[in-house]
Structure formats: C-alpha cells, structure tokens
Design a protein around this motif. Sequence first.
Motif, PDB file in Angstrom:
ATOM      1  N   MET A   1       0.920  -1.170  -0.075  1.00  0.00           N
ATOM      2  CA  MET A   1      -0.141  -0.043   0.026  1.00  0.00           C
ATOM      3  C   MET A   1       0.953   1.319   0.129  1.00  0.00           C
ATOM      4  SD  MET A   1      -3.187  -0.447   2.731  1.00  0.00           S
ATOM      5  CE  MET A   1      -4.406  -1.591   2.224  1.00  0.00           C
ATOM      6  N   ARG A   2       1.779   1.149   0.845  1.00  0.00           N
ATOM      7  CA  ARG A   2       2.762   2.472   0.949  1.00  0.00           C
ATOM      8  C   ARG A   2       3.668   2.747  -0.275  1.00  0.00           C
ATOM      9  NH1 ARG A   2      -0.282   4.803   3.697  1.00  0.00           N
ATOM     10  NH2 ARG A   2      -0.138   4.826   5.890  1.00  0.00           N
ATOM     11  N   GLU A   3       3.838   1.595  -1.104  1.00  0.00           N
ATOM     12  CA  GLU A   3       4.431   1.882  -2.394  1.00  0.00           C
ATOM     13  C   GLU A   3       3.657   2.785  -3.278  1.00  0.00           C
ATOM     14  OE1 GLU A   3       6.612  -2.419  -2.066  1.00  0.00           O
ATOM     15  OE2 GLU A   3       5.239  -2.184  -3.818  1.00  0.00           O
ATOM     16  N   VAL A   4       2.221   2.510  -3.130  1.00  0.00           N
ATOM     17  CA  VAL A   4       1.171   3.195  -4.085  1.00  0.00           C
ATOM     18  C   VAL A   4       0.862   4.389  -3.568  1.00  0.00           C
ATOM     19  CG1 VAL A   4       0.901   1.423  -5.615  1.00  0.00           C
ATOM     20  CG2 VAL A   4      -0.521   1.578  -3.605  1.00  0.00           C
ATOM     21  N   ASN A   5       0.708   4.451  -2.260  1.00  0.00           N
ATOM     22  CA  ASN A   5       0.043   5.579  -1.571  1.00  0.00           C
ATOM     23  C   ASN A   5       0.525   5.869  -0.231  1.00  0.00           C
ATOM     24  OD1 ASN A   5      -1.767   7.293  -0.068  1.00  0.00           O
ATOM     25  ND2 ASN A   5      -3.393   6.962  -1.219  1.00  0.00           N
ATOM     26  N   LYS A   6       1.294   6.992   0.173  1.00  0.00           N
ATOM     27  CA  LYS A   6       2.159   7.246   1.388  1.00  0.00           C
ATOM     28  C   LYS A   6       1.080   7.863   2.517  1.00  0.00           C
ATOM     29  CE  LYS A   6       6.664   7.195  -0.377  1.00  0.00           C
ATOM     30  NZ  LYS A   6       6.394   5.821  -0.961  1.00  0.00           N
ATOM     31  N   GLU A   7       0.100   8.450   1.827  1.00  0.00           N
ATOM     32  CA  GLU A   7      -0.723   9.315   2.879  1.00  0.00           C
ATOM     33  C   GLU A   7      -1.834   8.694   3.457  1.00  0.00           C
ATOM     34  OE1 GLU A   7       0.404  12.443   3.109  1.00  0.00           O
ATOM     35  OE2 GLU A   7       1.855  12.166   1.502  1.00  0.00           O
ATOM     36  N   LEU A   8      -2.431   7.767   2.780  1.00  0.00           N
ATOM     37  CA  LEU A   8      -3.462   7.011   3.378  1.00  0.00           C
ATOM     38  C   LEU A   8      -3.664   6.755   4.863  1.00  0.00           C
ATOM     39  CD1 LEU A   8      -6.276   6.448   2.100  1.00  0.00           C
ATOM     40  CD2 LEU A   8      -5.421   4.193   1.382  1.00  0.00           C
ATOM     41  N   PRO A   9      -4.314   7.048   5.659  1.00  0.00           N
ATOM     42  CA  PRO A   9      -4.169   6.746   6.989  1.00  0.00           C
ATOM     43  C   PRO A   9      -4.575   5.109   7.082  1.00  0.00           C
ATOM     44  CG  PRO A   9      -5.819   8.513   6.693  1.00  0.00           C
ATOM     45  CD  PRO A   9      -5.558   7.958   5.467  1.00  0.00           C
ATOM     46  N   VAL A  10      -3.732   4.485   7.774  1.00  0.00           N
ATOM     47  CA  VAL A  10      -3.714   3.040   7.929  1.00  0.00           C
ATOM     48  C   VAL A  10      -3.718   2.697   9.781  1.00  0.00           C
ATOM     49  CG1 VAL A  10      -2.945   0.655   7.681  1.00  0.00           C
ATOM     50  CG2 VAL A  10      -2.839   2.177   5.947  1.00  0.00           C
ATOM     51  N   LEU A  11      -5.002   1.970  10.124  1.00  0.00           N
ATOM     52  CA  LEU A  11      -5.008   1.620  11.380  1.00  0.00           C
ATOM     53  C   LEU A  11      -5.026   0.121  11.497  1.00  0.00           C
ATOM     54  CD1 LEU A  11      -5.961   2.091  14.720  1.00  0.00           C
ATOM     55  CD2 LEU A  11      -8.365   1.976  13.726  1.00  0.00           C
ATOM     56  N   LEU A  12      -3.966  -0.499  12.116  1.00  0.00           N
ATOM     57  CA  LEU A  12      -3.872  -1.940  12.086  1.00  0.00           C
ATOM     58  C   LEU A  12      -4.408  -2.390  13.223  1.00  0.00           C
ATOM     59  CD1 LEU A  12       0.257  -1.994  11.725  1.00  0.00           C
ATOM     60  CD2 LEU A  12      -1.537  -2.384  10.019  1.00  0.00           C
TER      61      LEU A  12
ATOM     62  N   ASP B   1       6.756   1.284  12.059  1.00  0.00           N
ATOM     63  CA  ASP B   1       7.804   1.721  11.114  1.00  0.00           C
ATOM     64  C   ASP B   1       7.544   1.440   9.708  1.00  0.00           C
ATOM     65  OD1 ASP B   1       9.329   2.443  13.069  1.00  0.00           O
ATOM     66  OD2 ASP B   1      10.700   0.632  13.208  1.00  0.00           O
ATOM     67  N   GLY B   2       6.597   0.390   9.415  1.00  0.00           N
ATOM     68  CA  GLY B   2       6.152  -0.055   7.956  1.00  0.00           C
ATOM     69  C   GLY B   2       5.237   0.987   7.267  1.00  0.00           C
ATOM     70  N   GLY B   3       4.785   2.030   8.169  1.00  0.00           N
ATOM     71  CA  GLY B   3       4.194   3.120   7.851  1.00  0.00           C
ATOM     72  C   GLY B   3       2.715   3.208   8.307  1.00  0.00           C
ATOM     73  N   ALA B   4       2.318   2.426   9.136  1.00  0.00           N
ATOM     74  CA  ALA B   4       0.898   2.379   9.828  1.00  0.00           C
ATOM     75  C   ALA B   4       0.949   3.676  10.749  1.00  0.00           C
ATOM     76  CB  ALA B   4       0.639   1.150  10.786  1.00  0.00           C
ATOM     77  N   ASP B   5      -0.582   4.338  10.824  1.00  0.00           N
ATOM     78  CA  ASP B   5      -0.599   5.497  11.511  1.00  0.00           C
ATOM     79  C   ASP B   5      -0.900   5.505  12.843  1.00  0.00           C
ATOM     80  OD1 ASP B   5      -0.604   7.959   9.349  1.00  0.00           O
ATOM     81  OD2 ASP B   5      -1.547   5.992   8.519  1.00  0.00           O
ATOM     82  N   ASP B   6      -1.641   4.075  13.239  1.00  0.00           N
ATOM     83  CA  ASP B   6      -2.141   3.679  14.485  1.00  0.00           C
ATOM     84  C   ASP B   6      -2.291   2.379  14.794  1.00  0.00           C
ATOM     85  OD1 ASP B   6      -2.837   3.943  17.191  1.00  0.00           O
ATOM     86  OD2 ASP B   6      -4.344   5.483  16.872  1.00  0.00           O
ATOM     87  N   TYR B   7      -2.663   1.741  15.878  1.00  0.00           N
ATOM     88  CA  TYR B   7      -2.657   0.244  16.207  1.00  0.00           C
ATOM     89  C   TYR B   7      -3.291   0.045  17.229  1.00  0.00           C
ATOM     90  CZ  TYR B   7       0.451  -3.675  16.741  1.00  0.00           C
ATOM     91  OH  TYR B   7       0.737  -5.030  16.783  1.00  0.00           O
ATOM     92  N   LEU B   8      -4.270  -0.977  16.971  1.00  0.00           N
ATOM     93  CA  LEU B   8      -5.284  -1.481  18.146  1.00  0.00           C
ATOM     94  C   LEU B   8      -5.022  -2.977  18.435  1.00  0.00           C
ATOM     95  CD1 LEU B   8      -8.906   0.181  17.625  1.00  0.00           C
ATOM     96  CD2 LEU B   8      -7.235   0.094  19.472  1.00  0.00           C
ATOM     97  N   THR B   9      -5.148  -3.324  19.531  1.00  0.00           N
ATOM     98  CA  THR B   9      -4.700  -4.919  19.965  1.00  0.00           C
ATOM     99  C   THR B   9      -6.136  -5.580  20.232  1.00  0.00           C
ATOM    100  OG1 THR B   9      -2.631  -4.158  20.697  1.00  0.00           O
ATOM    101  CG2 THR B   9      -3.622  -6.431  21.482  1.00  0.00           C
ATOM    102  N   LYS B  10      -6.353  -6.458  19.480  1.00  0.00           N
ATOM    103  CA  LYS B  10      -7.642  -7.149  19.696  1.00  0.00           C
ATOM    104  C   LYS B  10      -7.623  -7.706  21.144  1.00  0.00           C
ATOM    105  CE  LYS B  10      -8.435  -8.511  14.836  1.00  0.00           C
ATOM    106  NZ  LYS B  10      -8.289  -9.713  14.178  1.00  0.00           N
ATOM    107  N   PRO B  11      -8.637  -7.985  22.009  1.00  0.00           N
ATOM    108  CA  PRO B  11     -10.023  -7.480  21.769  1.00  0.00           C
ATOM    109  C   PRO B  11      -9.913  -5.987  22.197  1.00  0.00           C
ATOM    110  CG  PRO B  11     -10.047  -8.669  23.850  1.00  0.00           C
ATOM    111  CD  PRO B  11      -8.852  -8.685  23.282  1.00  0.00           C
ATOM    112  N   PHE B  12     -10.645  -5.145  21.355  1.00  0.00           N
ATOM    113  CA  PHE B  12     -10.671  -3.738  21.836  1.00  0.00           C
ATOM    114  C   PHE B  12     -12.244  -3.379  21.785  1.00  0.00           C
ATOM    115  CE2 PHE B  12     -10.249  -4.488  17.278  1.00  0.00           C
ATOM    116  CZ  PHE B  12     -11.650  -3.749  16.791  1.00  0.00           C
ATOM    117  N   ASP B  13     -12.331  -2.099  22.361  1.00  0.00           N
ATOM    118  CA  ASP B  13     -13.487  -1.497  22.673  1.00  0.00           C
ATOM    119  C   ASP B  13     -13.904  -0.565  21.441  1.00  0.00           C
ATOM    120  OD1 ASP B  13     -15.271  -1.017  25.357  1.00  0.00           O
ATOM    121  OD2 ASP B  13     -15.225   0.964  24.035  1.00  0.00           O
ATOM    122  N   MET B  14     -15.215  -0.688  20.771  1.00  0.00           N
ATOM    123  CA  MET B  14     -15.717   0.215  19.841  1.00  0.00           C
ATOM    124  C   MET B  14     -15.321   1.766  19.929  1.00  0.00           C
ATOM    125  SD  MET B  14     -16.692  -1.669  17.594  1.00  0.00           S
ATOM    126  CE  MET B  14     -17.235  -3.238  16.756  1.00  0.00           C
TER     127      MET B  14
END
Length: 219
Positions: A66-77, A92-105
């Motif tokens: 994804m980052r090869e074609v679009n550097k701006e798009l926000p990605v939440l892992l 480091d791979g370019g994700a903007d944020d991170y949530l660990t399962k299980p998570f709250d809505m």
Amino acid sequence: MHILLIEDDKALAESLARALGVKGYVVNAVERGQHGLHALKTDAPDIIILDLGLPDMDGFTVLKRMREVNKELPVLLLTARDSMDAKVTGLDGGADDYLTKPFDMAELFARLRVLERRLSTTKTSAITIGPVALDTAQASVTFNGQALELSRREFMLLRVLMENAGKVLTRASLESRLYSWGEEVASNTVEVHVHHLRKKLGSDFIHTVRGVGYKVALP
Ligand code: CA
C-alpha cells in the motif's frame, strides 16, 4: 468517510461494519490482502483498517505494498499480537495507529476521529468543476454560488463523481461507495440519486454513459 476494512474474521468484520455504518461511515469489507490491494485502486477509500493476520498474505506485506502506491492514506492496524515487536514493525512500516484485539468500539471510534482530523488538515477539501463547488470538509455544495441542500447519499455520490471527474464509474462501484456491506440496496438506487441530483444541478452535469454508468466531465 469511506473505510476499507481488511479482516478475515467474518464475525468481527460484520460487527465492525455494522457499528461503523451506524456512525455514518461507508464500509467496504474484504477478507484477503490481495482483495484489499485491489480495492485500494478501485474504491479510493479515505481510511484503511487492516488486520495483520490474513489468510493469503501477512498484513505487514499488505501495508508495504500500500505504501508503495500511497504514502498518505491513514492505516489503522488491528492485531491479536500484543507484542512490542509487532507494534514497532507496524508503525515503522507506515501504519498510523494500532489497536490490539479485543478492543472497545469506543476506542476504535476515537482513533478514527484522530485519523480523520489529520486527514482534513492534509487533504484539499474543495473541488470545483464548472458551476458546482463541493467542500468535503464542510460537507457543503454550491451551484452557481448558491448553497444546495443535498441528502447524505446525494452528497456522497456527487463527491465520488467529482473526485473521479473524467472517469466513468459503474453503477456497481457507485453503489458500493454509497452503501455498506450487508445493507439492503434497491436495484435502481443509484439512478434515483442521480435523478434527484440532476433536478438540483441541471441535467448536463452528470453524464450517463449508456450501459456502463455515470461520469462528471473534467472542466
Ligand atoms: Ca485475522
């Protein structure tokens, strides 16, 4: 706001799509990394929610492509791996944020709002084509300088057509942008919205491409 959800856990994907739909997001959900990469090109999503454990390829690989074609798009892992390594690799791979399962809505919504705020400050929000000016940040439209009242779906449809001006968009692809996964859609729904938009914008702004779909011409 259009979200591409790449998650192979069907039950989780469904409940996420439903909860996000209630909040007004339009969700396109896919189960495989390859499909996600394809949807990135065809759907022009605003935000990506990406699961790391996918059946066909590792989420890190999807992120890298994804980052090869679009550097701006926000990605939440999203991940079940609650390890510092996975977090660091993801960020480091370019994700903007991170949530660990299980998570709250509620936490997911809060993280999405942060990504949206960042998006609205980096993205140009106004598109003007001929007599029509559309502001995505304000969700407003003017026609010959006069403010127009549009329904939410009319606005979304017009926005997609204007953002892709010059391209023909099929009814199916427009439908998928307007309606979330699993939502009931009447077969002529896109036509109906186009009909209403033409009443407000005149008949020659949105062109019908017979047998294919619709387009707005480039100025
Ligand atoms: Ca998974």
